[in-house]
Design a protein around this motif. Structure first.
Motif, mmCIF file in Angstrom:
data_model
loop_
_atom_site.group_PDB
_atom_site.id
_atom_site.type_symbol
_atom_site.label_atom_id
_atom_site.label_comp_id
_atom_site.label_asym_id
_atom_site.label_seq_id
_atom_site.Cartn_x
_atom_site.Cartn_y
_atom_site.Cartn_z
ATOM 1 N N PRO A 231 0.798 -1.234 0.000
ATOM 2 C CA PRO A 231 0.000 0.000 0.000
ATOM 3 C C PRO A 231 0.822 1.272 0.000
ATOM 4 N N GLY A 232 2.130 1.190 0.303
ATOM 5 C CA GLY A 232 3.011 2.352 0.189
ATOM 6 C C GLY A 232 3.082 3.191 1.445
ATOM 7 N N TRP A 236 -4.168 8.444 0.131
ATOM 8 C CA TRP A 236 -5.218 9.460 0.254
ATOM 9 C C TRP A 236 -6.523 8.818 -0.168
ATOM 10 N N ALA A 237 -7.625 9.535 -0.009
ATOM 11 C CA ALA A 237 -8.951 8.980 -0.263
ATOM 12 C C ALA A 237 -9.034 8.389 -1.665
ATOM 13 N N GLY A 238 -9.378 7.104 -1.756
ATOM 14 C CA GLY A 238 -9.511 6.439 -3.042
ATOM 15 C C GLY A 238 -8.217 5.974 -3.660
ATOM 16 N N ASN A 367 -7.796 3.135 1.074
ATOM 17 C CA ASN A 367 -6.586 3.890 1.362
ATOM 18 C C ASN A 367 -5.942 3.291 2.607
ATOM 19 N N THR A 368 -4.740 3.708 2.928
ATOM 20 C CA THR A 368 -3.994 3.054 4.002
ATOM 21 C C THR A 368 -4.607 3.311 5.372
ATOM 22 N N PRO A 586 4.789 0.639 6.659
ATOM 23 C CA PRO A 586 5.605 1.651 5.959
ATOM 24 C C PRO A 586 5.049 3.069 6.122
ATOM 25 N N MET A 587 3.736 3.208 6.036
ATOM 26 C CA MET A 587 3.140 4.536 6.211
ATOM 27 C C MET A 587 3.303 5.024 7.646
ATOM 28 N N LEU A 588 3.037 4.145 8.616
ATOM 29 C CA LEU A 588 3.132 4.527 10.023
ATOM 30 C C LEU A 588 4.568 4.889 10.403
ATOM 31 N N GLU A 589 5.522 4.138 9.892
ATOM 32 C CA GLU A 589 6.929 4.440 10.208
ATOM 33 C C GLU A 589 7.358 5.753 9.560
#
Length: 816
Positions: A231-232, A236-238, A367-368, A586-589
């Motif tokens: 998911p990277g 963002w939304a969508g 989204n994430t 990955p996003m949270l980090e």
């Protein structure tokens, strides 16, 4: 209760054993007690109440050769549910009392069947709150409804928080006036405040005291997540929507039974139906679309296919949320956030809709943040953290409508009706002054409409009985009964004949001849408008737009927002125990590296300077309605001492304020800007409250009977309706400032659109928690979605994509 009963024997003949909660309901009904049954979807609530009531009716009225008068009413919030319920109730009735009759009366009931019922109502009638109110407008309503002994309100959680629920409360108060021994039961699967919900239904002073039955059976609930690959770091939304196409298709292909694919809005349902067909053209005819704007025949065809198990999948909105029994449905997919724990459990219950079968729901994040939310939703559902539903407080537009209804239905005296209305929970605090104002408003239209006979709707005779003196007024009122107010819509018809459904007039007004759009799962070419119908033909081009229906987006519930923050706290501690958290890692980090991860103990505030100016991001996780009110309030307070102009962007997790001119962050740091002392005054000053109230007044004017939507075949356009309600609003403001409908409009804006109580609570929580202010060099993973929301309003899809690519490249280069 008798050791044996016809109902119990009927179950035994089918090899069924009653659950303990079903026996508890039978006992309560036999004792003449009202109550609320709260049990899992598919657990057997219908027969729990119905067989108990049928036993009691058979004991009191042994079946003979002729049919009994109307003895039982079953209220349902949906027409599709009415048909399904009628089938379920019919089976034991035919076996135990073959001469008793059953029918249904909704907006879909054929004229011939209505005429038959007008001559003699069936013994059991399945109907809606609107149709029951219409029955109360009949002059002989007391004679026709006075023999009713039992009322069941199905899916009470769906009605309690709306004006339709208030309408049901008032109708029940009337029926109790006819028969003080009336027994009322509510059915629900997803409610957090059960005791209060029971009082709302049964009345605060109900005797004997109502009984709350909790149906506990071993029914497995399985909630999982369809996790996208990679998911990277930013989302963002969508962002992940189209990437989930193949995973969703694969899940449907693997399912042995039928799959229900839920979306939150009709436009999203249309899009996902096209995505499924695009991926698997060979599924044409095996998958279907279902939402409230489709033609009735189409909806009934889909519902029959679900029951027969002939459809592989159905993409639907809340039109299939409620308790219709589709046994072949094996599993449910939820596209995007369901926004609330109750909705998740309700939709999960559409699968495995029978005792002993597991209910399975798979969340499909777009989204994430929704990946994280999926884990939070599962935990909250398993822990039973279900949202509360509360009744609106004394809506006067519904009262005004009810006063005219009762005046039509045989008339009333002032004191009796005041006492009766006060027994309805929503009006328990109604003052005599407020009631008398409503009475006067019905009599002569208030201070400003006294000169217009059309608004002299009731008159008192020499005996002190109020009645409706004019047949034209009576006809218009009967055609306007109800509290569901939607924007004017047009039928969509083929040039060659046949109706597809209805689309809001505003969407059609934007089309030019030759424009193409997707509707009812088909690509259509717009031809012309004629006699309030949009005529179309099948399109040959490959591209089209998707209709968007008006209505505010659903907001994240408090319970789910708190659960997401708890999940974020787990990640902030360096733990990722759920597969969803692993996927979002990955996003949270990245969020932790560039900024901070919000937690239940902190409030994250981010500041950024860019070529656009100064940005402020605040993340309370309180839902988009609260965030809109809070963002507007903060922008107004920041600009109060030093004039400035702010742009605002909101989502369910936070909001953005951006200004070309710099502004002082000190009031944010010391949390003084979150003070609640003059909250109501400041909120009204910070918004265009007059415009918001006028928009809300449009609905109130239609419910209260000020605005008439037109006769069949001669509907008024939305422009006409808006102009009429706007004129009333301005007249009342100038010449009738004491008009309580104006006050109601303002209160509804605060309580429903801005959720003022939740807004106050959110501000108090911010002041109690540690405020973490982070100066950003680049947008963080949590601030970027807010920036995208704002870009979408002024950039094309191609421009947005180009700009996002540049932002992401810059961030990747600087954060390596």
């Amino acid at each position: 209760m008798r050791s044996t009963s016809p109902g119990r024997e009927w179950m035994a003949a089918r090899g069924w054993q009653p659950f303990a909660f079903q026996r508890d309901v039978w006992r309560g009904v036999s004792e003449g007690r009202s109550g609320l049954l709260h049990a899992t979807t598919g657990a057997g609530k219908t027969y729990a109440v119905w067989l108990g009531m049928l036993d009691a009716l058979l004991q009191r009225h042994p079946p003979g050769r002729s049919a009994e008068p109307l003895r039982a009413l079953w209220l349902t919030p949906m027409r599709a549910l009415a048909a399904d319920t009628t089938r379920a109730l019919t089976q034991p009735l035919q076996d135990l009392a073959p001469n008793w009759t059953i029918g249904q009366r909704t907006g879909d009931t054929a004229a011939g069947e209505r005429a038959k019922q007008d001559r003699r109502f069936p013994t059991v009638l399945v109907t809606t709150p609107e149709s029951l109110s219409l029955m109360l407008t009949r002059e002989n309503s007391r004679d026709e409804l006075g023999a009713v002994e039992f009322v069941v309100v199905d899916e009470w959680h769906e009605l309690i928080g709306s004006k339709r629920g208030v309408q049901a409360q008032l109708a029940l108060a009337r029926l109790r006036r006819f028969n003080p021994g009336l027994v009322t039961w509510g059915l629900s699967a997803t409610l957090g405040n059960l005791e209060e919900a029971m009082k709302v239904l049964c009345g605060e002073a109900a005797q004997p005291s109502p009984v709350l039955v909790r149906g506990k059976i071993d029914k497995q609930l399985v909630i999982d997540t369809l996790i996208p690959p990679d998911p990277g770091k930013y989302s963002w939304a969508g962002h992940l929507g189209k990437r989930m196409q193949e995973p969703v298709v694969d899940e449907i292909a693997r399912a042995e039974g039928t799959t229900l694919v839920f979306t939150n809005v009709r436009s999203q349902a249309e899009i996902w139906y096209q995505l499924l067909l695009e991926a698997r053209p060979e599924w044409a005819g095996q998958i279907a679309l279902h939402h409230g704007s489709l033609d009735r025949a189409t909806r009934e065809w889909v519902e029959l296919g679900l029951k027969d198990g002939t459809l592989r999948a159905v993409v639907a909105t809340s039109s299939l949320d409620l308790g219709v029994d589709f046994l072949p449905v094996e599993r449910v997919l939820q596209i995007g956030s369901a926004k609330g724990v109750a909705r998740i459990m309700q939709r999960a219950g559409r699968s495995g809709h029978a005792p002993g079968r597991a209910s399975r729901l798979t969340l499909v994040p777009t989204n994430t943040m929704e990946i994280i939310e999926a884990a939070a939703a599962r935990c909250a559902a398993y822990e039973g953290r279900i949202e509360r539903r509360e009744s609106p407080a004394k809506p006067l537009d519904v009262l005004v409508q009810h006063v005219v209804t009762i005046a039509l239905g045989g008339g009333f005296t002032s004191d009796e009706l005041f006492d009766e209305v006060r027994t309805a929970w929503a009006y328990r605090t109604l003052t005599r002054e407020e009631f008398d104002w409503a009475l006067t408003f019905c009599e002569r239209g208030g201070e400003s409409l006294a000169a217009y006979p059309d608004y002299h709707r009731i008159r008192r005779n020499d005996e002190g009985v109020w009645h409706v003196p004019d047949r034209g007024i009576a006809r218009r009122h009967r055609m306007s009964v109800g509290t569901i107010v939607s924007d004017a819509s047009m039928q969509v018809k083929y040039l060659s004949g046949g109706t597809l459904g209805t689309i809001e007039e505003g969407f059609i007004a934007r089309l030019r001849k030759g424009d193409c759009f997707y509707f009812a799962g088909k690509l259509l070419e717009f031809v012309r408008v004629q006699e309030m119908a949009a005529y179309v033909r099948r399109a040959t081009r490959n591209k089209g737009t998707v209709p968007t229906w008006s209505g505010s987006k659903m907001a994240l519930s408090t319970e789910l927002g708190d659960a997401v923050l708890e999940m974020m706290q787990t990640a902030a501690a360096g733990r990722y125990p759920h597969p969803e958290l692993q996927a979002a890692r990955p996003m949270l980090e990245t969020q932790a590296r560039l900024s901070r991860i919000p937690t239940p103990l902190t409030v994250l505030v981010e500041s950024l300077r860019s070529r656009e100016g100064q940005h402020l991001y605040i993340h309370p996780f309180a839902g988009r309605h609260v965030h809109l009110g809070l963002a507007s309030l903060l922008a107004w307070r920041l600009a109060r001492d030093r004039p400035n102009t702010f742009s605002i962007s909101v989502n369910d997790y936070g909001f953005e304020l951006v200004s070309a001119e710099p502004f002082d962050l000190a009031p944010v740091r010391d949390k003084g800007i979150f003070a609640t002392g003059d909250l109501l005054h400041d909120v009204l000053d910070s918004l265009n409250s007059s415009e918001l109230a006028q928009r809300r007044f449009r609905e109130i004017a239609r419910v209260a009977g000020l605005v008439f939507a037109g006769y069949p075949g001669q509907p008024k356009s939305m422009r006409q309706l808006q102009a009429s309600s706007g004129l009333f609003y301005e007249v009342f403001r100038k010449y009738d400032r004491g008009n309580l409908l104006l006050s109601q409009a303002e209160q509804e804006v605060l309580s429903q659109e801005l959720e003022i109580l939740r807004l106050r609570s959110t501000m108090e929580r911010i002041r109690e928690r540690e405020l973490v202010l982070v100066e950003l060099r680049h947008p963080s993973p949590m601030s970027l979605p807010l920036m995208v929301e704002r870009f979408r309003e002024k950039l094309t899809t191609e421009q947005l994509s180009t700009r996002l690519d540049r932002i992401l490249r810059d961030m990747e280069r600087d954060t390596r």
